[in-house]
Enzyme design. Structure first.
Site, PDB file in Angstrom:
ATOM      1  N   HIS A 275       6.845  -2.399  -5.920  1.00 40.34           N
ATOM      2  CA  HIS A 275       6.972  -2.727  -4.492  1.00 40.34           C
ATOM      3  C   HIS A 275       7.081  -4.224  -4.264  1.00 40.34           C
ATOM      4  CE1 HIS A 275       2.674  -3.794  -3.644  1.00 40.34           C
ATOM      5  NE2 HIS A 275       2.385  -2.859  -4.530  1.00 40.34           N
ATOM      6  N   GLU A 321       4.991  -0.704   0.615  1.00 44.16           N
ATOM      7  CA  GLU A 321       4.004   0.142  -0.079  1.00 44.16           C
ATOM      8  C   GLU A 321       2.623  -0.046   0.536  1.00 44.16           C
ATOM      9  OE1 GLU A 321       0.886   1.096  -3.112  1.00 44.16           O
ATOM     10  OE2 GLU A 321       1.320  -0.822  -2.213  1.00 44.16           O
ATOM     11  N   HIS A 420      -5.268  -7.821  -3.500  1.00 41.49           N
ATOM     12  CA  HIS A 420      -5.290  -7.952  -2.035  1.00 41.49           C
ATOM     13  C   HIS A 420      -6.123  -9.146  -1.553  1.00 41.49           C
ATOM     14  CE1 HIS A 420      -4.488  -3.317  -1.666  1.00 41.49           C
ATOM     15  NE2 HIS A 420      -3.546  -3.960  -2.350  1.00 41.49           N
TER      16      HIS A 420
HETATM   17 ZN    ZN Z   1       0.524  -2.671  -5.409  1.00 39.99          ZN
END
Ligand code: ZN
Length: 453
Positions: A275, A321, A420
């Site tokens: 992604h 994604e 993240h």
């Molecule tokens: Zn990922």
């Protein structure tokens, strides 16, 4: 004695067929090409440093699509195109803030959780209620009303595979807000989903249910989570929380697709992808810039070696994604509408760490065939082949069309230190580890193209 010795040698090496020798030599050429002339590390530098974080709907994502199309064309794709899909457009909208009031007061490291809604511009001040689990929430449900619920559920260190710890803690980030709102909470704070020792907050996806109020939600760094948890065990504390997140109307995004046309079966496909989008606070280097450059590297390597595949190979950089999977769904819907025949879809979404193997989501008889290739991949680190696993972008292909899928499994011990979070930057990716991932993926694609499944 002699017989025994010969027996041992036979067991260790096995009979080497001509085909295996040919495959082993070709995979060696793939490796030599990538380790000598690979472009993945430079491509990753461009993607992360020139573009950076690229959430669906952002101008950076539009730049990334253009970069992806250009880079696939330069790598030698016969055809490159953009596949349009509608994507959510969530905006963080400013700096997220949490301040714990009283003495000692403290400003916490926080990030609003993706797809959450912000507080009012004035923010919210309320008492904080510590809960350590959903069971704890249920036990204290009568005390939740009007409070900021702080979920201090820990990333369980006893899981050897960090993916297991992530899956275990995931429901708190995904569903914690609605579950607390059900009992009248005004906001939630969630201990970041990481086993790291630093204080970076880690965002990710939240899903509100359709019944309860959509209350603000932030992830907090784990040093701050430990501090706050200790404070709350001693005294009642209140906190001020202000987040600014909101949605704009859905907007247009694209999967970026490059194709290498098959010589014998041009209308049969092998998909390999990753992604292109990433969360906004980081450069998205491990998640999933690494997978993007793995994908492009395979194309470039096949071209450099003048490898003409029997089946058409699609190199797909998926849209959205992180907060919608709209790109993966669109790709599968179009494949279904066109009745495309796909042999396999392979994804890299575990970062650019040293490869360990692959996970395969396919019928047992197919896996029995695949597992025989372990010896060919093992010299490059990717020989641990597991029956099971699911990859987000290609899971719609599997669910809608029952296409077998596979995922690269790198060593994940450090993955959730960066996942993240603002420290997911180019500098944490090691060039050689990244290249080894491409080698194993290219080798697997080559074997599927040659032998089918
Ligand atoms: Zn990922």
């Amino acid at each position: 004695m002699v017989k025994v010795v010969l027996g041992i040698i036979f067991l260790l090496s096995g009979p080497v067929t001509f085909a295996q020798q040919e495959d082993s030599l070709f995979i060696r050429r793939i490796a030599n090409e990538i380790l000598t002339n690979g472009r993945s590390y430079d491509n990753l530098r461009e993607l992360t440093k020139k573009i950076g974080g690229r959430l669906a709907g952002s101008t950076q994502m539009v730049m990334a699509e253009k970069w992806g199309a250009k880079t696939l064309a330069q790598a030698g794709a016969d055809k490159v195109w953009l596949q349009e899909c509608m994507v959510p457009h969530w905006l963080r909208g400013g700096k997220d803030e949490v301040t714990v009031k009283g003495s000692p007061g403290r400003s916490l490291q926080v990030l609003a959780i993706g797809n959450s809604l912000g507080t009012s511009p004035a923010g919210i001040t309320a008492d904080v209620l510590l809960v350590n689990s959903f069971d704890d929430l249920e036990a204290r449900k009568d005390s939740v009303k009007g409070k900021i619920v702080f979920y201090n559920y820990k990333f369980n260190p006893q899981y050897i595979d960090p993916n297991d710890a992530y899956e275990d803690a995931y429901p708190y980030r995904e569903a914690g807000a609605s579950r607390a709102a059900h009992y009248g909470a005004v906001a939630v704070m969630i201990r970041s989903l990481t086993g790291s020792t630093d204080n970076h907050p880690h965002t990710g996806l939240l899903k509100y249910d359709s019944i309860n109020p959509k209350i603000p939600a932030v992830a907090i760094g784990i040093q701050d989570a430990d501090w706050l948890s200790k404070q709350l065990q001693q005294h009642k504390r209140s906190a001020y929380i202000k987040t600014n997140a909101h949605f704009l109307p859905d907007t247009i995004g694209h999967n970026v697709i490059g194709e290498l046309t098959g010589s014998e079966f041009p209308d049969q496909y092998i998909t390999v992808g990753a992604h292109l989008d990433s969360w906004d606070p980081a450069e998205g280097a491990q998640d999933d810039g690494a997978g993007v450059v793995h994908t492009i590297e395979i194309l470039q390597t096949f071209k450099a070696l003048h490898y003409v595949p029997r089946h058409t190979i699609r190199f797909v950089l998926f849209a959205n994604e992180e907060n919608g999977v709209r790109g993966g769904k669109k790709y599968a819907e179009e494949a279904m509408a066109k009745k495309e025949k796909h042999l396999l879809a392979l994804e890299s979404d575990g970062g650019g760490f040293t490869p360990r193997g692959f996970g395969f989501n396919m019928k047992a008889e197919m896996f029995a065939k695949v597992v025989k290739w372990a010896g060919l991949l093992a010299p490059y680190g990717g020989g641990t082949l597991i029956h099971g696993g699911e990859e987000t972008d290609i899971s719609p292909l599997n669910h809608l069309l029952h296409i077998p899928t596979a995922g690269l499994n790198p060593d994940l011990q450090r993955y959730y230190d960066y996942h993240h979070s603002s420290n997911d930057v180019f500098e944490i990716v090691n060039k050689r580890e990244l290249e080894l991932g491409s080698i194993n993926m290219a080798a697997l694609i080559y074997l599927v193209d040659k032998y089918e499944l």
